[in-house]
Motif scaffolding. Structure first.
Motif, PDB file in Angstrom:
ATOM      1  N   GLU A 101      27.967   2.698 -31.089  1.00 56.54           N
ATOM      2  CA  GLU A 101      27.470   2.124 -29.834  1.00 56.54           C
ATOM      3  C   GLU A 101      26.545   3.103 -29.109  1.00 56.54           C
ATOM      4  O   GLU A 101      25.702   2.699 -28.318  1.00 56.54           O
ATOM      5  N   ILE A 102      26.704   4.391 -29.380  1.00 56.14           N
ATOM      6  CA  ILE A 102      25.805   5.393 -28.774  1.00 56.14           C
ATOM      7  C   ILE A 102      24.914   6.020 -29.847  1.00 56.14           C
ATOM      8  O   ILE A 102      24.399   7.126 -29.676  1.00 56.14           O
ATOM      9  N   GLY A 103      24.745   5.276 -30.945  1.00 55.62           N
ATOM     10  CA  GLY A 103      23.793   5.689 -31.976  1.00 55.62           C
ATOM     11  C   GLY A 103      24.217   6.881 -32.803  1.00 55.62           C
ATOM     12  O   GLY A 103      23.363   7.594 -33.348  1.00 55.62           O
ATOM     13  N   MET A 104      25.520   7.117 -32.930  1.00 58.20           N
ATOM     14  CA  MET A 104      26.007   8.252 -33.698  1.00 58.20           C
ATOM     15  C   MET A 104      26.879   7.773 -34.843  1.00 58.20           C
ATOM     16  O   MET A 104      27.578   6.762 -34.739  1.00 58.20           O
ATOM     17  N   ASP A 105      26.845   8.529 -35.932  1.00 57.55           N
ATOM     18  CA  ASP A 105      27.688   8.190 -37.077  1.00 57.55           C
ATOM     19  C   ASP A 105      29.153   8.444 -36.762  1.00 57.55           C
ATOM     20  O   ASP A 105      30.026   7.726 -37.228  1.00 57.55           O
ATOM     21  N   ALA A 106      29.437   9.490 -35.971  1.00 62.32           N
ATOM     22  CA  ALA A 106      30.817   9.840 -35.643  1.00 62.32           C
ATOM     23  C   ALA A 106      30.843  10.596 -34.319  1.00 62.32           C
ATOM     24  O   ALA A 106      29.886  11.271 -33.952  1.00 62.32           O
ATOM     25  N   PHE A 107      31.961  10.465 -33.593  1.00 60.17           N
ATOM     26  CA  PHE A 107      32.152  11.266 -32.383  1.00 60.17           C
ATOM     27  C   PHE A 107      32.352  12.735 -32.734  1.00 60.17           C
ATOM     28  O   PHE A 107      31.997  13.626 -31.975  1.00 60.17           O
ATOM     29  N   GLY A 108      32.958  12.949 -33.869  1.00 58.12           N
ATOM     30  CA  GLY A 108      33.273  14.297 -34.305  1.00 58.12           C
ATOM     31  C   GLY A 108      34.068  14.226 -35.586  1.00 58.12           C
ATOM     32  O   GLY A 108      34.062  13.199 -36.276  1.00 58.12           O
ATOM     33  N   TYR A 109      34.754  15.318 -35.888  1.00 58.28           N
ATOM     34  CA  TYR A 109      35.483  15.412 -37.151  1.00 58.28           C
ATOM     35  C   TYR A 109      36.802  16.122 -36.912  1.00 58.28           C
ATOM     36  O   TYR A 109      36.863  17.116 -36.184  1.00 58.28           O
ATOM     37  N   ASN A 110      37.866  15.606 -37.539  1.00 59.63           N
ATOM     38  CA  ASN A 110      39.178  16.222 -37.444  1.00 59.63           C
ATOM     39  C   ASN A 110      39.412  17.091 -38.670  1.00 59.63           C
ATOM     40  O   ASN A 110      39.190  16.661 -39.805  1.00 59.63           O
ATOM     41  N   ILE A 111      39.825  18.327 -38.440  1.00 63.38           N
ATOM     42  CA  ILE A 111      39.980  19.290 -39.526  1.00 63.38           C
ATOM     43  C   ILE A 111      41.223  20.128 -39.304  1.00 63.38           C
ATOM     44  O   ILE A 111      41.593  20.417 -38.155  1.00 63.38           O
ATOM     45  N   GLU A 112      41.881  20.503 -40.362  1.00 67.37           N
ATOM     46  CA  GLU A 112      42.998  21.429 -40.243  1.00 67.37           C
ATOM     47  C   GLU A 112      42.446  22.793 -39.841  1.00 67.37           C
ATOM     48  O   GLU A 112      41.472  23.277 -40.411  1.00 67.37           O
ATOM     49  N   ASN A 113      43.083  23.425 -38.870  1.00 61.52           N
ATOM     50  CA  ASN A 113      42.581  24.696 -38.341  1.00 61.52           C
ATOM     51  C   ASN A 113      42.454  25.766 -39.415  1.00 61.52           C
ATOM     52  O   ASN A 113      41.542  26.592 -39.368  1.00 61.52           O
TER      53      ASN A 113
END
Length: 398
Positions: A101-113
């Protein structure tokens, strides 16, 4: 590379602490051309906690040549759902945020620290003018011309600026004479990872309960990370459950949105608090990460703020050195305080208000929360503003 005992241990910048914010700060500052030392033990990152990296955190990690080293071990966050699971008289409507909706593929990414840490450590080992001391700071002494750090193994280092990335009990903060206000919350967070029977389709779902949020965040494959905020006794009860019992409890809390859950080994339980410093820097010392701010794990803001700390101090140091200014002088300290103060204050306030209104038994507070969620859900421009602001403060500037 490692500094020889015979070489003069004089630097532009010393970073104390080797968590994600400290490593990012050391890499970022060194890449500006500042001669940098990092004092941090090389220890395996043991726990399985995860971080949802948003907006400009990914931009910074890409700029530092870190993200490509761990991107394959992260899951994209394309949709975020907020679900009122309080069963109260006044309930908020479900809110769904979609990145497209805001023209992005993803808000971000979740990763194990631990995967993020491996990538940061790998990059730090490559940076030419970053000297790594596998040691612990024994003392930090700010002075008029330089700050001096002595290590447990007997090394003495000096620098124009010390970056304290040494956590909630920061020695650097104490050395700078910076006080901290702390408010314990009557909540604890239990974190663990689960396998899922059905695909998560890159949807993160946050259930709002009367004791706090419980969020299920995608990981690569059929796996998700869980951050379950509850009253301390309830969190301890959940922590003590066997794997099968916790799996069943988590599936019930998730309303089986991804089917049967299977708890993976490794759990963490920690009390929640809000901590704010009286200043973000003083006497040739600046603070980043949890040395500078502690917030509940709501809205994935903690480490993202720490990475903004790292990026901002690197940019300010680079600008100061380009102008032949003292990188640890009062002007740099003040500029860093202005850059970080408003960002951290606004994030902390928003998290605190969201948490207070969720926990409140007062009908006016519940009504206000429901109205706010209804507006965000139904008013497109407001929803898109909330999405962009959640990823990165649009007004932030140095």
């Amino acid at each position: 590379m490692t500094q020889s005992l015979l070489e003069p241990n004089s630097y532009d910048v010393i970073v104390v602490g080797g968590g994600p914010a400290g490593l990012a700060a050391a890499i970022a500052v060194a890449e500006t051309g500042a001669l940098t030392a990092l004092i941090a033990r090389k220890v395996p990152y043991a726990d399985n906690r995860t971080t949802a990296l948003l907006g400009d955190s990914i931009d910074l990690l890409e700029k530092l040549d870190v993200w490509r080293r761990c991107a394959g071990k992260a899951a994209a966050l394309r949709t975020m759902r907020l679900v009122d699971d309080t069963n109260r008289l006044i309930r908020a409507p479900e809110v769904r945020f979609a990145s497209n909706e805001i023209g992005m593929d993803a808000f971000g990414y979740n990763i194990e620290n631990r995967n993020l840490m491996l990538a940061l450590e790998e990059r730090a080992a490559e940076v030419a003018n970053l000297d790594r001391f596998d040691d612990v700071a024994e003392s930090v002494a700010p002075g008029d011309e330089a700050a001096v750090v002595r290590t447990r193994q007997g090394q003495t280092l000096s620098a124009a600026l010390v970056i304290g990335a040494d956590g909630r009990t920061s020695q650097c903060r104490q050395a700078a004479g910076i006080t901290v206000s702390s408010r314990a919350l009557n909540q604890s967070a239990l974190t663990f990872n689960v396998g899922t029977a059905r695909p998560h389709h890159n949807v993160s779902t946050e259930f709002h309960t009367p004791e706090g949020p419980c969020v299920f965040v995608p990981l690569p494959g059929r796996r998700m990370s869980v951050v379950w905020v509850a009253a301390p006794k309830e969190a301890q009860r959940l922590m003590a459950l066997g794997d099968d019992e916790l799996s069943a409890a988590a599936e019930k809390q998730s309303h089986s949105i991804v089917g049967r859950l299977s708890v993976e080994p490794g759990r963490n339980l920690f009390p929640l608090a809000i901590e704010k410093p009286s200043a973000y820097g003083r006497r040739r010392i600046v603070l980043v990460g949890e040395a500078a701010h502690v917030v509940p794990p709501i809205g994935a803001q903690g480490l993202n703020m720490g990475l903004r700390d790292a990026g901002d101090i690197a940019e300010i140091v680079q600008d100061a050195m380009a102008r032949d200014q003292d990188p640890g002088g009062d002007a740099v300290i003040a500029r860093f305080g202005r850059a970080r103060g408003a960002d951290v204050a606004s994030r902390t306030f928003a998290i605190d208000i969201a948490n207070r209104t969720l926990l409140s038994n007062l009908l006016p507070a519940q009504a206000a929360r429901a109205v706010g969620m209804q507006l965000i859900s139904s008013v497109g421009p407001l929803r898109r503003l909330a999405m962009r602001e959640g990823m990165s403060p649009f007004w932030r500037s140095l």
